[in-house]
Design an enzyme around this catalytic site. Structure first.
Site, PDB file in Angstrom:
ATOM      1  N   ARG A  36       0.804  -1.222   0.000  1.00  0.00           N
ATOM      2  CA  ARG A  36       0.000   0.000   0.000  1.00  0.00           C
ATOM      3  C   ARG A  36       0.833   1.267   0.000  1.00  0.00           C
ATOM      4  O   ARG A  36       0.469   2.234  -0.650  1.00  0.00           O
ATOM      5  CB  ARG A  36      -1.054  -0.021   1.104  1.00  0.00           C
ATOM      6  N   THR A  37       1.939   1.295   0.691  1.00  0.00           N
ATOM      7  CA  THR A  37       2.692   2.540   0.756  1.00  0.00           C
ATOM      8  C   THR A  37       3.286   2.891  -0.612  1.00  0.00           C
ATOM      9  O   THR A  37       3.215   4.043  -1.054  1.00  0.00           O
ATOM     10  CB  THR A  37       3.801   2.460   1.832  1.00  0.00           C
ATOM     11  N   LYS A  45      25.087  -2.980   2.108  1.00  0.00           N
ATOM     12  CA  LYS A  45      24.075  -1.934   2.199  1.00  0.00           C
ATOM     13  C   LYS A  45      24.596  -0.536   1.937  1.00  0.00           C
ATOM     14  O   LYS A  45      24.041   0.208   1.152  1.00  0.00           O
ATOM     15  CB  LYS A  45      23.385  -1.985   3.546  1.00  0.00           C
ATOM     16  N   ARG A  77      12.056   3.546   1.186  1.00  0.00           N
ATOM     17  CA  ARG A  77      11.775   2.596   2.265  1.00  0.00           C
ATOM     18  C   ARG A  77      12.968   1.666   2.373  1.00  0.00           C
ATOM     19  O   ARG A  77      13.454   1.131   1.369  1.00  0.00           O
ATOM     20  CB  ARG A  77      10.510   1.794   1.981  1.00  0.00           C
ATOM     21  N   HIS A 103       8.003   6.441  10.194  1.00  0.00           N
ATOM     22  CA  HIS A 103       7.149   6.338   9.008  1.00  0.00           C
ATOM     23  C   HIS A 103       6.253   7.590   9.010  1.00  0.00           C
ATOM     24  O   HIS A 103       5.051   7.517   9.254  1.00  0.00           O
ATOM     25  CB  HIS A 103       6.325   5.047   9.122  1.00  0.00           C
TER      26      HIS A 103
HETATM   27  C1  NCD Z   1       3.361  -0.374   8.261  1.00  0.00           C
HETATM   28  C2  NCD Z   1       4.840  -0.387   7.941  1.00  0.00           C
HETATM   29  O1  NCD Z   1       5.261  -0.912   6.919  1.00  0.00           O
HETATM   30  O2  NCD Z   1       5.555   0.152   8.764  1.00  0.00           O
HETATM   31  N1  NCD Z   1       2.543  -0.598   7.163  1.00  0.00           N
HETATM   32  C3  NCD Z   1       2.379   0.305   6.170  1.00  0.00           C
HETATM   33  O3  NCD Z   1       3.147   1.222   5.981  1.00  0.00           O
HETATM   34  N2  NCD Z   1       1.273   0.176   5.424  1.00  0.00           N
HETATM   35  C4  NCD Z   1       3.014  -1.219   9.400  1.00  0.00           C
HETATM   36  C5  NCD Z   1       3.256  -2.710   9.320  1.00  0.00           C
HETATM   37  O4  NCD Z   1       3.979  -3.213   8.476  1.00  0.00           O
HETATM   38  O5  NCD Z   1       2.698  -3.396  10.194  1.00  0.00           O
END
Ligand code: NCD
Length: 318
Positions: A55-56, A83, A105, A135
């Site tokens: 989703r992100t 890394k 990310r 986040h």
């Molecule tokens: C969160 C994440 O990745 O930090 N989810 C997200 O961003 N949609 C929380 C999670 O992974 O539980």
């Protein structure tokens, strides 16, 4: 706003409120047949994802496209380079491609900070989740969702429940909600609180049933098994019994209280299906709001000048 968005702590109350107001204006776009504005035409946004995400990544992609930016998706998972090197080499590639914003990310806490302050890239860096650290756009979309349901967050009580230890969502939310005047209580078993939690400026509790009746918002966190290298609770069943939100617990909430979850949910673990699908649940709305909030963030970072509202609080510092 500053040039980068690395931490929820980068946002003053004015900054955060500008993002929320801008997101409110942009949200109306979702209801129009043509969901596009020319604001970032000719700008390039790179999604740099070293860690799994649905989703992100999709949310940032939709946000950039609705502002007419060019989007490059760079999924760096599986790279065999070490890394530090891989991040630097990737950064130099992005710089050569002329990225205006890099949404990153990474599994390592601090990677977006390194990218922003290394001098490798000139673009704005947006942290889309780094390790167990932060986040910030998730915290903004959560605050936006609360604000649309409850109005001002001043004095509102927010319970954040579950795997706080591994949760960048909890950390960013605690920071931003504090900035916006809310009172946060983190609820978890003793093993799932990080060391130094007393410096977060929040209340803590081991007792979910005592916290629920007072909360205006209940935010459930996923138990992050992929980050667990030891046993933090006896069994999944025992965890759910003490810290899961089920129908019985939900009935102890006040009428106006909303239930949130950043996703992905583990139904039956931290939240039961009937709660996730209930009227109180705003979990699907959080996803919709995420696009509007990320549009606002990209817009405010890249357009430099005024908000869409014509406000002029934002400035670009180098
Ligand atoms: C969160 C994440 O990745 O930090 N989810 C997200 O961003 N949609 C929380 C999670 O992974 O539980």
């Amino acid at each position: 706003m500053k040039r980068h968005l690395l931490s929820a702590a980068d946002l003053t109350r004015d900054d955060a409120e500008l993002v929320l107001r801008t997101a409110e204006e942009l949200r109306s776009l979702a209801d129009r047949p043509i969901k596009k504005l020319p604001a970032l035409r000719g700008r390039t946004v790179v999604n740099l994802f070293f860690e799994d995400s649905t989703r992100t990544r999709i949310s940032f992609e939709a946000a950039a496209k609705r502002l007419s930016a060019d989007v490059i998706n760079f999924s760096a998972k599986g790279s065999s380079l070490s890394k530090g090197e891989s991040l630097k080499d990737t950064a130099l590639t992005l710089e050569a491609m002329g990225a205006d914003a890099v949404v990153v990310r990474h599994g390592a806490s601090g990677a977006p900070h390194r990218l922003a302050h290394s001098g490798w890239v000139r673009s704005s860096v947006v942290n889309a989740g780094d390790g167990t650290h932060e986040h910030p756009t998730q915290a903004l979309l959560d605050a936006f969702t609360m604000w649309r349901h409850l109005g001002s967050l001043d004095g509102r009580r927010v319970a954040i429940v579950g795997d706080v230890l591994h949760s960048r969502v909890a950390r960013s939310n605690a920071l931003l909600l504090h900035t916006l005047g809310a009172e946060v209580t983190l609820v978890a078993p003793p093993t799932l609180f990080p060391v130094g939690i007393d410096t977060w400026g929040v209340e803590t509790s081991y007792d979910l049933d005592a916290v629920l009746p007072k909360a205006d918002v209940v935010m459930m966190l996923r138990v992050q098994r992929e980050r667990m290298n030891a046993s933090f609770f006896p069994t999944a069943r025992e965890y759910s019994r003490r810290y899961g939100l089920d129908g019985k617990r939900m009935r102890t909430l006040q009428d106006h209280t909303i239930v949130m979850h950043p996703g992905p949910m583990v139904r039956g673990m931290e939240i039961t299906a009937d709660v996730a699908d209930s009227d109180r649940s705003v979990i699907v709305e959080q996803v919709t709001n995420g696009v509007a909030v990320r549009m606002a963030v990209l817009y405010l970072l890249l357009s430099g000048a005024e908000g869409v509202a014509g406000a002029d609080e934002s400035e670009n510092d180098a």
